[in-house]
Motif scaffolding. Sequence first.
Motif, PDB file in Angstrom:
ATOM      1  N   TRP A  15       0.824  -1.210   0.000  1.00  0.00           N
ATOM      2  CA  TRP A  15       0.000   0.000   0.000  1.00  0.00           C
ATOM      3  C   TRP A  15       0.854   1.254   0.000  1.00  0.00           C
ATOM      4  O   TRP A  15       0.514   2.249  -0.632  1.00  0.00           O
ATOM      5  N   ARG A  44      -8.019   5.980  -2.809  1.00  0.00           N
ATOM      6  CA  ARG A  44      -8.299   4.569  -2.520  1.00  0.00           C
ATOM      7  C   ARG A  44      -7.320   4.009  -1.491  1.00  0.00           C
ATOM      8  O   ARG A  44      -7.711   3.277  -0.590  1.00  0.00           O
ATOM      9  N   LYS A  48      -8.017   2.519   2.314  1.00  0.00           N
ATOM     10  CA  LYS A  48      -7.542   1.224   2.802  1.00  0.00           C
ATOM     11  C   LYS A  48      -6.864   1.372   4.160  1.00  0.00           C
ATOM     12  O   LYS A  48      -7.109   0.588   5.082  1.00  0.00           O
TER      13      LYS A  48
END
Length: 108
Positions: A15, A44, A48
């Motif tokens: 990520w 996005r 997360k």
Amino acid sequence: MAGRISVLRKLLNRWSRQQETALWQMTERKTAFKRIAGFSKSERVDAKFFLLAIAPFVPVMISDGLDLSRGALWYGWFWLSVIWAVGIIAVGCASYWRAFRRSLERKP
């Protein structure tokens, strides 16, 4: 336990790389469409990180919704959830900082 930690570390590293790529795309691309695409990717990844940070609070919220008593277990879980959230948010902020630092290094 060590396997779960390594899986979490890999997930957070992936990520963070996605965040760095999205921030690079927002700042270094030439067209507005590509910059907006980078912004949506960044949003996005932020979502997360946020969802992972608040996930341990779900049992706390459910127990409060059911009017269950707050015992030592509740307070222990609550403070572990706070520590978890602060740690995940710190990783997210570190990914922003790393992307910012690398963007300064790329500039001539």
